[in-house]
Design a protein around this motif. Structure first.
Motif, PDB file in Angstrom:
ATOM      1  N   ASP A 124      29.098 -34.594 -14.228  1.00 40.26           N
ATOM      2  CA  ASP A 124      27.765 -34.489 -13.625  1.00 40.26           C
ATOM      3  C   ASP A 124      27.700 -33.326 -12.634  1.00 40.26           C
ATOM      4  N   ASP A 174      34.782 -43.158 -14.925  1.00 36.99           N
ATOM      5  CA  ASP A 174      33.854 -42.891 -13.816  1.00 36.99           C
ATOM      6  C   ASP A 174      34.177 -41.564 -13.141  1.00 36.99           C
ATOM      7  N   ASP A 232      31.719 -38.305 -12.991  1.00 33.85           N
ATOM      8  CA  ASP A 232      31.348 -37.611 -11.752  1.00 33.85           C
ATOM      9  C   ASP A 232      31.641 -36.119 -11.847  1.00 33.85           C
TER      10      ASP A 232
END
Lengths: 407, 82
Positions: free
Chosen positions: A300, A293, A297
């Motif tokens: 992204d 995760d 992040d």
């Protein structure tokens, strides 16, 4: 050679020391009231279960060995180390139930209130109990004081398990605090049989609440029942306990129960080593394996700066579509002849170039062009083939000049 | 934990560099190039651009091959005693 012999002579001493070292801290390391994880509290070794519990000063364990065909829908074991509610008394309960498990809609968990066998406990039902309409008849038990009444659900063994306690706030407090976090002890029962012949097989669960009040199951279930055909069997235990002796008084309408407490040194050492290795592995994993995760992040955030690439891709695709227009579409170039004169706008256009005359010859001309283009390309490749093979420059002339020293 | 920190440092560094780049916006009013688009359509009506694009992709592949061979040769030259 003598050194090797000396080492061999010392090795048994070291081994015995390590054995003692591992056996003593096995309980000493667990002192201090640390709550057991499901993996620690209940472990399954083939047909045997090892259930650890808190006896007030350290953790002990009991092994239950089931001989015969274990039937998860009619037999089970409860493991409870809720020392908060037993005044440091060990608490291991084997339950039977007139109805234990989920109801038909699987929206609650029901556990029978009469323990079949309690090894040390005279204060029965000191464990979490989830039930439905029988709540008013419950005495001595408690339901969790559900925090913000969440609906808990998770998937175990491919089965969706969830419950929503309708008696939120009506029960006794079950929360405990550990490491500054709020934890909830959630024993889970799943059983498909609804007859009295069943035990409820249960496992110890720990979870905690996140900031939004949603209950998060922290660890997976070490063992959970599966749907299988009910059949009678026998629990057989052996060994001796460190905190008391067990008497086998339980009876089972589906079979007989024979239990004796055990706390074997070997099993303690093995389980301690296994737990230590697992802790080391999990620690190493947490150190070296990044959280997906977090990576997502970061990725992204980085890729958000290149969103224009997607626009460019769509524009290029649109351009390809324009290039590959169907043959029946005859393009033309039009000139805008609109004028504005004294506030009046006159629109109009004129075709500057119209290729409708070219339509009958289009396929022939394109075929000729295609042939010449390919011939030219293949000829160039043929001429540059030596340079291509050796990974040279695109321009043969440049390479020749550099070799000959020309300009 | 360690790799997360390293990746975070790396991404922060790259993000800092990328933050210096101006924002790119490829959206524009296509009506201003409508005449140019018409000429492109006319040329595409005559010239077999699908073959041209195929040839361009082959040329790109050949160039990638040259780069690969050159890279291997360079590495080979760099390694001593060979």
């Amino acid at each position: 050679m003598k050194k090797h012999l000396r080492f061999l002579a010392v090795f048994p001493v070291v081994f015995v020391f390590l054995l003692f070292f591992h056996s003593v801290p096995a309980s000493a390391a667990l002192t201090g009231g640390r709550y057991l994880s499901p993996q620690e509290a209940l472990q399954v070794f083939g047909n045997s279960f090892e259930c650890k519990y808190w006896n007030g000063s350290n953790y002990s364990s009991i092994s239950l060995t089931y001989s015969g065909t274990f039937d998860t829908s009619s037999h089970g074991m409860a493991c409870d180390n809720s020392n908060d509610y037993l005044n440091s008394r060990p608490n291991i309960l084997i339950y039977s139930g007139s109805y234990s498990g989920f109801n038909s809609d699987r929206n609650y968990i029901s556990v029978d209130l009469s323990p079949l066998y309690s090894i040390f406990d005279t204060e029965q039902l000191h464990t979490c109990i989830f039930f439905d309409s029988q709540y008013s008849t419950a005495s001595g038990g408690f339901v969790p004081d559900v925090y913000q009444s969440p609906t808990w659900e998770w998937v175990i063994g491919g089965q969706l398990m969830y419950f929503n306690n309708p008696n939120a706030g009506n029960g006794y407090q079950t929360e405990a605090r550990f490491d500054g976090r709020k934890w909830l002890y959630v024993p889970v029962s799943y059983i498909s049989a609804s007859t009295f012949s069943g035990y409820s097989q249960r496992a110890c669960f720990w979870g905690n609440f996140d900031s939004s009040g949603t209950f998060k199951l922290g660890l997976s279930c070490p063992y959970i029942s599966t749907n299988s055909t009910a059949s009678a069997g026998t629990f057989v235990t052996s060994g001796s306990g460190s905190s008391g002796s067990g008497t086998n008084t339980g009876t089972n309408s589906g079979g007989s129960v024979d239990m004796t407490q055990t706390n074997g040194l070997l099993s303690t050492v093995i389980s301690t080593i296994s737990q230590s290795v697992n802790l080391i592995i999990s620690g190493i994993e947490r150190i070296f394996i990044p959280d997906p995760d977090v990576l997502q992040d970061e990725y992204d955030a980085l890729i958000s700066r290149f969103e224009w690439i997607q626009d460019a891709k769509e524009d290029i695709e649109a351009m390809f579509v324009a290039f590959n227009s169907p043959p029946e579409y005859v393009p033309s170039v039009d000139a805008d002849l609109g004028v504005t004169f004294y506030g009046q706008t006159l629109s109009g256009s004129s075709s500057v170039l119209n290729l409708s005359w070219f339509a009958p010859y289009r396929s022939t001309v394109r075929g000729i062009l295609r042939a010449f283009i390919w011939l030219f390309f293949l000829w160039r490749v043929y001429c540059h083939l030596p340079s291509i093979i050796r990974g040279g420059s695109m321009d043969v002339l440049t390479l020749t000049n550099s070799i000959s020293g020309g300009d | 934990m360690i790799f997360e920190a390293l990746i975070h440092i790396l991404f922060t560094f790259i993000g800092g560099i990328l933050s210096l780049l101006p924002s790119i916006d490829l959206n524009f009013d296509s009506s201003v190039i409508s005449t140019a688009t018409q000429f492109v359509r006319v040329s595409a009506y005559i010239i077999p651009f699908d073959d041209v694009f195929t040839i361009l992709s082959i040329i790109t592949t050949l160039q990638a091959w040259r780069v690969l061979v050159s890279l291997l040769k360079t590495i080979w030259d760099i390694i001593p005693l060979l």
